[in-house]
Design an enzyme around this catalytic site. Structure first.
Site, short mmCIF file in Angstrom:
data_model
loop_
_atom_site.label_atom_id
_atom_site.label_comp_id
_atom_site.label_asym_id
_atom_site.label_seq_id
_atom_site.Cartn_x
_atom_site.Cartn_y
_atom_site.Cartn_z
N ASP A 14 51.31 -21.02 -16.15
CA ASP A 14 52.65 -21.57 -15.95
C ASP A 14 52.80 -22.38 -14.68
OD1 ASP A 14 54.39 -21.00 -18.00
OD2 ASP A 14 54.80 -18.97 -17.31
C1 GLC Z 1 56.36 -17.97 -11.97
C2 GLC Z 1 55.26 -16.96 -11.93
C3 GLC Z 1 54.42 -16.96 -13.14
C4 GLC Z 1 55.30 -16.84 -14.31
C5 GLC Z 1 56.41 -17.90 -14.29
C6 GLC Z 1 57.33 -17.68 -15.44
O1 GLC Z 1 55.84 -19.23 -11.95
O2 GLC Z 1 54.43 -17.19 -10.85
O3 GLC Z 1 53.51 -15.91 -13.11
O4 GLC Z 1 54.54 -17.01 -15.43
O5 GLC Z 1 57.12 -17.84 -13.11
O6 GLC Z 1 58.41 -18.53 -15.49
C1 GLC Z 2 53.08 -14.82 -16.53
C2 GLC Z 2 53.75 -15.36 -17.78
C3 GLC Z 2 52.72 -15.90 -18.75
C4 GLC Z 2 51.79 -16.84 -18.07
C5 GLC Z 2 51.16 -16.21 -16.85
C6 GLC Z 2 50.29 -17.16 -16.09
O1 GLC Z 2 52.42 -13.64 -16.84
O2 GLC Z 2 54.51 -14.39 -18.42
O3 GLC Z 2 53.38 -16.55 -19.81
O4 GLC Z 2 50.82 -17.21 -19.00
O5 GLC Z 2 52.19 -15.75 -16.00
O6 GLC Z 2 51.02 -18.15 -15.45
#
Ligand code: GLC
Ligand code: GLC
Length: 811
Positions: A483
């Protein structure tokens, strides 16, 4: 240091020191109605949606931590204490919190009085039961005062924290006998209310929090409790609560049992009132009556225990190492159920108001859950697919209450659609139910646009094909699985969200992770097409997959590992040429699992590079070197301090991808070593460093560049649960459902002599014994089913109801 121990025969983790390094929590409820509870009784309850239907209030990020919950107070002649230690923190002569499968038991004892609170949500019930046993363990009679306490949330948890100018005037309650009803907004648009009841006559009550507590006091010093005098307050606005009051006398050895029920009621719009302003209580009274004796509560606890025994009997292993067995047989499966239920919505790190059900998250969670309740997995797959768009792309999240896509977050995370192929094919392999493919499923919840679910899969597959960049690799969109790799975002404004802000949406930034994912799940799609006789479609898909393999080999290999991406300007990310972020885990995992360049040794080389550059004492970090400055063209990933989260943290979710890729090349020692490094049952002794629960996986463990490597955060709601379960059961122990039967193809440490694995699969029970006399990691020399030899390693599906003996010899 340890703060408790496992009790495997009871399937419990027993906490014996309340001062855990962080609140260690449990989840109650398995369908519709849920509750979170910490080891000191903190937490809250909600119906279906932690944002829109929150029954009790909870304050996140508060001081002190974990304040607010389902509390009981004892005033023993001026000595005030709680069975769960908090909020008063009065020292207890003995304390334990036993977290079990969907229940928790708190036992506190002080000065010859023992209080035991059993907290659970009965199956298929919109109510939480708190049974309190009070026992005089001394030789003298005991006379004391007893209070319950919860604080109501005005339903919408987000609004509850924000809209105080309104909320301080809307709160309404009714008190009838031993029941306190919470009916805020019932007279207008809500057709639901809540109640807190106890099965015995009370001697007083409170429903106004600040009258009960005293405005300037915290929960650890409520005036009513310390004075031993309830106010019999009636809430009008401000903060409604529910507190029951008892005066209790116990002879030596005597025990008194009280059953409290916290319930949620929905009534028919036309049948809301008993009389003017008096709510219709009929359904509430029926619900209370189900739990109004100790015997009824025992019977419900037994049902819950049987439910879990049955669920957990689907997969049971005996490896000779109790840490592996308790992980696989109990806690990992339990966590998979919880992540299935919650997605990423409500934990002690997720506030329940931020994120609903994630498209990618929920699809992945299914791979650790589908064997438990396949029917619920099927329903979930259809719910998820119903939020897909017609071009195959998807809303990133949807709300559990409405099951509709979340506009505020939107879509364009280009990995999302492909996960639907993973969840659906896993479901069919588990259940043998192909009818899901013919189900008519809407797009964006619009039934007039419905197509077959198979067509949804086809569009998922084609979405990648239709969104390729200059190197023939998949466009990343807002981000892929990571993400925080936001290659089109270019944000310089601190108030913007990296994930949702307006992107430049160029058609240049490409992802090698999605490329690997496309090959892996594209091959699954092809296999499915062949399985159901769609050979032309399979052939078309094969061409696209072959092209992708060629594109990865031509433009995605950096010499010693797979590149991670191409940025907006077409520059390499995750290359030896980069100064920071030379190598990333995700593309090694996905291109590795997909077997791209397996024959040429690329997978082996990539795995060796992971070992050399990314592995550390506590797990495999996400990237190296960590980013030490903000790269606007990379986005959020470079905002995290080095060693945390997506910037070189051990992001546990992706570690199993490497384990699985290692099993593909036959290295069982490495695969298992990676698994054990992040598996909580192996980390119990370093709890004060690890910090979070030693019975569930956390999303992240601080990496080698961090201030405190090994410290974990964000426990419970993480794809780590499902992926690690897949890694250990399907790839390391190697028992994996397939369309035509159950495959057994282990890849274990060479030193192992073997193991036993019981698997219920499509109604039959397979008792599998694996022997490893020659101490190899991989390779099935012989396989017999009820004494008859089978070639290959797939046990053909056996008749439902049969019990099958399977002997496997490796070599
Ligand atoms: C933030 C977190 C990430 C998560 C995302 C969801 O970027 O670091 O882990 O997946 O938010 O919106
Ligand atoms: C968080 C989010 C997931 C994403 C991950 C890596 O766990 O829930 O959707 O893939 O972060 O960013």
């Amino acid at each position: 240091m340890k703060f408790g121990h496992y009790d495997d025969s009871a399937r419990e983790y027993v906490i014996t020191n309340p001062r855990t390094p962080y609140p260690w929590i449990n989840y109650l409820g398995n369908e519709d109605f849920f509750s979170l509870t910490s080891n000191t009784s903190g937490g809250y309850t909600f119906y279906k949606d932690a944002k829109f239907r929150r029954l009790t209030r909870y304050r996140y990020n508060n001081v002190p931590v974990d304040n607010g919950g389902k509390y009981f107070y004892i005033n023993d002649n001026g000595d005030v204490w709680n069975p769960g230690w908090k909020p008063t923190q009065t020292p207890l002569d003995s304390y334990s919190c036993r977290h079990g499968m969907s229940y928790s038991v708190f036992t506190g004892e002080r000065n010859g009085l023992r209080a035991e609170v059993t907290q659970f949500i009965p199956l298929k019930t919109w109510a939480e039961v708190l049974r309190v046993k009070l026992k005089n363990t001394s030789n003298a009679p005991k006379k004391f005062k007893f209070f319950s306490f919860i604080e109501w949330c005005l339903w919408n948890a987000e609004d509850d924290m924000q809209n105080l100018q309104r909320n301080f005037s809307t709160g309404e309650v009714e008190v009838v006998g031993s029941t306190i009803y919470h009916k805020t907004e019932f007279k207008e648009r809500r057709n639901h209310y809540a109640f807190y009841n106890v099965n015995a006559p009370i001697q007083g009550f409170d429903t106004d929090r600040d009258q009960w507590k005293g405005l300037y006091n915290n929960f650890d010093r409520p005036d009513a409790v310390f004075e031993g005098k309830p106010r019999n307050s009636e809430a009008h606005g401000w903060s409604p609560c529910a507190s029951h009051y008892f005066e209790i006398e116990l002879a030596p050895g005597e025990e008194k049992v009280l059953v409290f029920t916290l319930g949620y009621i929905e009534v028919d719009k036309d049948n809301k009132w008993e009389s003017k302003s008096i709510i219709n209580k009929k359904p509430a009274l029926e619900l209370m009556a189900r739990f109004d004796t100790n015997e009824k509560v025992d019977a419900e606890l037994k049902k819950l225990s049987d439910y879990w025994s049955n669920l957990l009997s689907t997969i049971e292993v005996k490896t000779g190492d109790e840490r592996i067995d308790r992980s696989v047989n109990i806690w990992n499966q339990y966590q998979c159920m919880v992540t299935f239920n919650m997605s990423r919505s409500a934990s002690f790190f997720e506030t329940g108001i931020g994120r609903g059900m994630g498209f990618r998250d929920s699809n992945q969670d299914l791979i650790g859950f589908v064997h438990q309740v396949p029917e619920r997995a099927r329903e979930r797959i259809i719910d998820i697919a119903s939020t897909q768009f017609e071009d195959g792309s998807a809303y990133h999240q949807y709300q559990p209450l409405t099951k509709r896509g979340n506009h505020a977050v939107g879509g364009n995370f280009n990995d999302d659609p492909l996960w639907l192929i993973l969840s659906t094919t896993d479901y069919i392999k588990e259940s043998g139910d192909y009818s899901i493919l013919d189900e008519m499923v809407p797009y964006d919840n619009d039934a007039s646009k419905a197509t077959s679910h198979f067509e949804h899969l086809r569009r998922s597959f084609m979405h990648t094909v239709n969104n390729l960049g200059p190197h023939g690799l998949p466009l990343i969109g807002r981000a892929d699985w990571n993400d925080c790799l936001n290659l089109n975002c270019f944000s310089s404004e601190p108030n913007e969200s990296f994930q949702t802000t307006n992107n430049q949406m160029g058609r240049t930034a490409e992802s090698l992770m999605i490329a690997g994912q496309f090959v892996l799940y594209g091959n699954e799609y092809i296999k499915l097409c062949k399985q159901i006789g769609k050979h032309e479609e399979a052939a078309v898909a094969q061409t696209h997959v072959d092209n992708m393999v060629a594109a990865v080999k031509a433009h995605g290999w950096d010499g010693e590992w797979f590149l991670r991406a191409y940025d907006f300007y077409g520059k390499k990310i995750g290359s030896n040429e980069n100064e920071e972020g030379k190598i990333f885990i995700e593309s090694q995992g996905f291109c590795g699992m997909a077997g791209i360049g397996l024959e040429e040794g690329l997978v082996k080389k990539a795995m060796d590079s992971v070992k050399e550059h990314l592995d550390c004492e506590y797990g495999i970090v996400l990237n190296q070197p960590a980013f030490t400055k903000y790269y606007i063209e990379y986005g959020e990933i470079s905002t995290y301090p080095a060693g945390y989260k997506e910037n070189a943290g051990i992001f546990c979710h992706n570690n199993p991808w490497i384990m699985i890729a290692e099993t593909l090349i036959g290295d069982g020692d490495r695969a298992f070593d990676y698994w054990a490094k992040i598996t909580p049952a192996f980390l119990q002794d370093i709890s004060d460093l690890h910090k979070v629960e030693p019975y569930v996986y956390a999303q992240m463990i601080a990496g080698k560049d961090a201030y405190k490597p090994g410290e974990a955060k964000n426990s419970w709601l993480t794809g780590t649960a499902a992926w690690n379960f897949a890694a250990i059961t399907q790839y390391i122990l190697g028992v994996k459902p397939d369309y035509t039967g159950l495959a057994v193809n282990p890849c274990i440490p060479k030193a192992w002599d073997g193991f036993a694995f019981t698997r219920k699969f499509r109604g039959a029970t397979y008792n599998i014994t694996v022997k490893n006399p020659n101490h190899v990691s991989k390779g099935v020399k012989s396989l017999t089913v009820n004494g008859a030899a089978v070639t290959g390693f797939v046990i053909p599906t056996q008749a439902a109801g049969s019990v099958v003996d399977v002997q496997v010899v490796m070599g």
